[in-house]
Design a protein around this motif. Sequence first.
Motif, PDB file in Angstrom:
ATOM      1  N   LEU A  45       0.831  -1.206   0.000  1.00 28.70           N
ATOM      2  CA  LEU A  45       0.000   0.000   0.000  1.00 28.70           C
ATOM      3  C   LEU A  45       0.865   1.255   0.000  1.00 28.70           C
ATOM      4  CD1 LEU A  45      -2.656  -1.070   2.667  1.00 28.70           C
ATOM      5  CD2 LEU A  45      -2.883  -1.150   0.175  1.00 28.70           C
ATOM      6  N   VAL A  46       0.290   2.344  -0.506  1.00 32.70           N
ATOM      7  CA  VAL A  46       0.970   3.637  -0.561  1.00 32.70           C
ATOM      8  C   VAL A  46       0.233   4.610   0.349  1.00 32.70           C
ATOM      9  CG1 VAL A  46       1.448   5.618  -2.040  1.00 32.70           C
ATOM     10  CG2 VAL A  46       1.847   3.319  -2.894  1.00 32.70           C
ATOM     11  N   SER A  47       0.987   5.295   1.176  1.00 30.93           N
ATOM     12  CA  SER A  47       0.425   6.356   2.012  1.00 30.93           C
ATOM     13  C   SER A  47       0.660   7.683   1.303  1.00 30.93           C
ATOM     14  CB  SER A  47       1.100   6.362   3.385  1.00 30.93           C
ATOM     15  OG  SER A  47       0.711   7.513   4.104  1.00 30.93           O
ATOM     16  N   SER A  48      -0.413   8.300   0.824  1.00 26.86           N
ATOM     17  CA  SER A  48      -0.253   9.524   0.028  1.00 26.86           C
ATOM     18  C   SER A  48       0.187  10.716   0.862  1.00 26.86           C
ATOM     19  CB  SER A  48      -1.551   9.850  -0.701  1.00 26.86           C
ATOM     20  OG  SER A  48      -2.606  10.031   0.210  1.00 26.86           O
ATOM     21  N   SER A  49       0.026  10.656   2.174  1.00 25.92           N
ATOM     22  CA  SER A  49       0.403  11.790   3.015  1.00 25.92           C
ATOM     23  C   SER A  49       1.834  11.690   3.544  1.00 25.92           C
ATOM     24  CB  SER A  49      -0.561  11.920   4.194  1.00 25.92           C
ATOM     25  OG  SER A  49      -0.500  10.761   4.999  1.00 25.92           O
ATOM     26  N   ASP A  50       2.504  10.582   3.288  1.00 24.23           N
ATOM     27  CA  ASP A  50       3.856  10.342   3.801  1.00 24.23           C
ATOM     28  C   ASP A  50       4.893  10.761   2.752  1.00 24.23           C
ATOM     29  OD1 ASP A  50       6.226   9.399   4.831  1.00 24.23           O
ATOM     30  OD2 ASP A  50       5.522   7.348   5.147  1.00 24.23           O
ATOM     31  N   LYS A  51       5.617  11.825   3.022  1.00 20.16           N
ATOM     32  CA  LYS A  51       6.608  12.335   2.070  1.00 20.16           C
ATOM     33  C   LYS A  51       7.767  11.358   1.865  1.00 20.16           C
ATOM     34  CE  LYS A  51       4.261  15.855   1.061  1.00 20.16           C
ATOM     35  NZ  LYS A  51       3.495  15.840  -0.180  1.00 20.16           N
ATOM     36  N   GLU A  52       8.057  10.527   2.857  1.00 16.38           N
ATOM     37  CA  GLU A  52       9.082   9.493   2.674  1.00 16.38           C
ATOM     38  C   GLU A  52       8.615   8.471   1.636  1.00 16.38           C
ATOM     39  OE1 GLU A  52      12.294   9.314   3.838  1.00 16.38           O
ATOM     40  OE2 GLU A  52      11.824  11.358   4.481  1.00 16.38           O
ATOM     41  N   GLU A  53       7.330   8.211   1.637  1.00 17.41           N
ATOM     42  CA  GLU A  53       6.739   7.309   0.647  1.00 17.41           C
ATOM     43  C   GLU A  53       6.931   7.877  -0.761  1.00 17.41           C
ATOM     44  OE1 GLU A  53       5.556   4.051  -0.352  1.00 17.41           O
ATOM     45  OE2 GLU A  53       4.346   4.289   1.458  1.00 17.41           O
ATOM     46  N   TRP A  54       6.725   9.167  -0.892  1.00 18.01           N
ATOM     47  CA  TRP A  54       6.915   9.832  -2.183  1.00 18.01           C
ATOM     48  C   TRP A  54       8.358   9.688  -2.646  1.00 18.01           C
ATOM     49  CZ3 TRP A  54       3.865  14.499  -4.117  1.00 18.01           C
ATOM     50  CH2 TRP A  54       2.518  14.394  -3.752  1.00 18.01           C
ATOM     51  N   GLU A  83      -4.059  11.960  -6.711  1.00 16.46           N
ATOM     52  CA  GLU A  83      -5.342  12.678  -6.803  1.00 16.46           C
ATOM     53  C   GLU A  83      -6.336  11.854  -7.616  1.00 16.46           C
ATOM     54  OE1 GLU A  83      -6.582  15.553  -5.570  1.00 16.46           O
ATOM     55  OE2 GLU A  83      -4.783  16.070  -4.453  1.00 16.46           O
ATOM     56  N   LYS A  84      -5.873  11.309  -8.718  1.00 14.55           N
ATOM     57  CA  LYS A  84      -6.732  10.489  -9.570  1.00 14.55           C
ATOM     58  C   LYS A  84      -7.231   9.264  -8.811  1.00 14.55           C
ATOM     59  CE  LYS A  84      -6.766   8.398 -14.157  1.00 14.55           C
ATOM     60  NZ  LYS A  84      -5.998   8.185 -15.389  1.00 14.55           N
ATOM     61  N   TYR A  85      -6.342   8.656  -8.056  1.00 14.09           N
ATOM     62  CA  TYR A  85      -6.689   7.463  -7.270  1.00 14.09           C
ATOM     63  C   TYR A  85      -7.634   7.838  -6.133  1.00 14.09           C
ATOM     64  CZ  TYR A  85      -5.516   2.620  -5.827  1.00 14.09           C
ATOM     65  OH  TYR A  85      -5.542   1.275  -5.535  1.00 14.09           O
ATOM     66  N   GLY A  86      -7.524   9.060  -5.644  1.00 20.06           N
ATOM     67  CA  GLY A  86      -8.366   9.523  -4.550  1.00 20.06           C
ATOM     68  C   GLY A  86      -7.571   9.583  -3.269  1.00 20.06           C
ATOM     69  N   LYS A  87      -7.129  10.784  -2.894  1.00 19.65           N
ATOM     70  CA  LYS A  87      -6.286  10.915  -1.698  1.00 19.65           C
ATOM     71  C   LYS A  87      -7.004  10.440  -0.438  1.00 19.65           C
ATOM     72  CE  LYS A  87      -2.687  14.035  -2.901  1.00 19.65           C
ATOM     73  NZ  LYS A  87      -1.830  15.097  -2.457  1.00 19.65           N
ATOM     74  N   SER A  88      -8.324  10.507  -0.432  1.00 21.24           N
ATOM     75  CA  SER A  88      -9.060  10.058   0.751  1.00 21.24           C
ATOM     76  C   SER A  88      -9.165   8.537   0.805  1.00 21.24           C
ATOM     77  CB  SER A  88     -10.456  10.680   0.780  1.00 21.24           C
ATOM     78  OG  SER A  88     -11.193  10.243  -0.346  1.00 21.24           O
ATOM     79  N   ASN A  89      -8.851   7.870  -0.289  1.00 23.77           N
ATOM     80  CA  ASN A  89      -8.843   6.411  -0.327  1.00 23.77           C
ATOM     81  C   ASN A  89      -7.648   5.921   0.483  1.00 23.77           C
ATOM     82  OD1 ASN A  89      -8.590   3.710  -0.935  1.00 23.77           O
ATOM     83  ND2 ASN A  89      -8.763   3.970  -3.127  1.00 23.77           N
ATOM     84  N   ASN A  91      -6.646   2.883   1.106  1.00 27.75           N
ATOM     85  CA  ASN A  91      -5.997   1.669   0.619  1.00 27.75           C
ATOM     86  C   ASN A  91      -5.619   1.811  -0.849  1.00 27.75           C
ATOM     87  OD1 ASN A  91      -6.149   0.099   3.038  1.00 27.75           O
ATOM     88  ND2 ASN A  91      -8.332  -0.076   2.674  1.00 27.75           N
ATOM     89  N   LYS A  92      -4.551   2.527  -1.084  1.00 25.71           N
ATOM     90  CA  LYS A  92      -4.055   2.703  -2.441  1.00 25.71           C
ATOM     91  C   LYS A  92      -2.973   1.648  -2.685  1.00 25.71           C
ATOM     92  CE  LYS A  92      -3.521   7.189  -1.581  1.00 25.71           C
ATOM     93  NZ  LYS A  92      -4.371   7.240  -0.437  1.00 25.71           N
ATOM     94  N   TYR A  93      -3.275   0.754  -3.610  1.00 26.20           N
ATOM     95  CA  TYR A  93      -2.315  -0.309  -3.911  1.00 26.20           C
ATOM     96  C   TYR A  93      -1.119   0.253  -4.663  1.00 26.20           C
ATOM     97  CZ  TYR A  93      -5.972  -3.622  -2.651  1.00 26.20           C
ATOM     98  OH  TYR A  93      -6.932  -4.329  -1.979  1.00 26.20           O
ATOM     99  N   ARG A  94       0.065  -0.147  -4.228  1.00 31.24           N
ATOM    100  CA  ARG A  94       1.309   0.300  -4.866  1.00 31.24           C
ATOM    101  C   ARG A  94       1.331  -0.104  -6.343  1.00 31.24           C
ATOM    102  NH1 ARG A  94       5.570   2.213  -2.592  1.00 31.24           N
ATOM    103  NH2 ARG A  94       4.846   1.524  -0.561  1.00 31.24           N
TER     104      ARG A  94
END
Length: 112
Positions: A45-54, A83-89, A91-94
């Motif tokens: 999973l990807v955490s969209s709010s985690d800058k280390e993830e980016w 954004e397209k995937y939905g930041k509020s989602n 469970n964003k699969y990597r």
Amino acid sequence: MSTLDELVGKYIADVKDMEDNPDIDLLRKIAESMGPSIHNRDASLVSSSDKEEWKTIRKNFLVGKLGLEDSDELNRAINQVLEKYGKSNRNKYRVVVYYLLTKHYNKEQLFK
């Protein structure tokens, strides 16, 4: 059905919310390229709010796998995809994020 097939089914369902005709072969190839990490919940999973993830996406996938030049444009692309995937989602699969980035940069041939 294998666990890979089950996971690809989940990825397809997510992509179908964003595209009418997802490239199933590309999704499968990206999933296969990630090896066992797709079976680990945290790694898959990807955490969209985690800058280390980016930074990880940018360095390991965009620069390392897709061969793109490291620049601030990469962060803009990551943001667009998330954004397209939905930041509020939550469970964003990597695999889906990588799929969307691959298509964004027209790098599908790397997985053929």
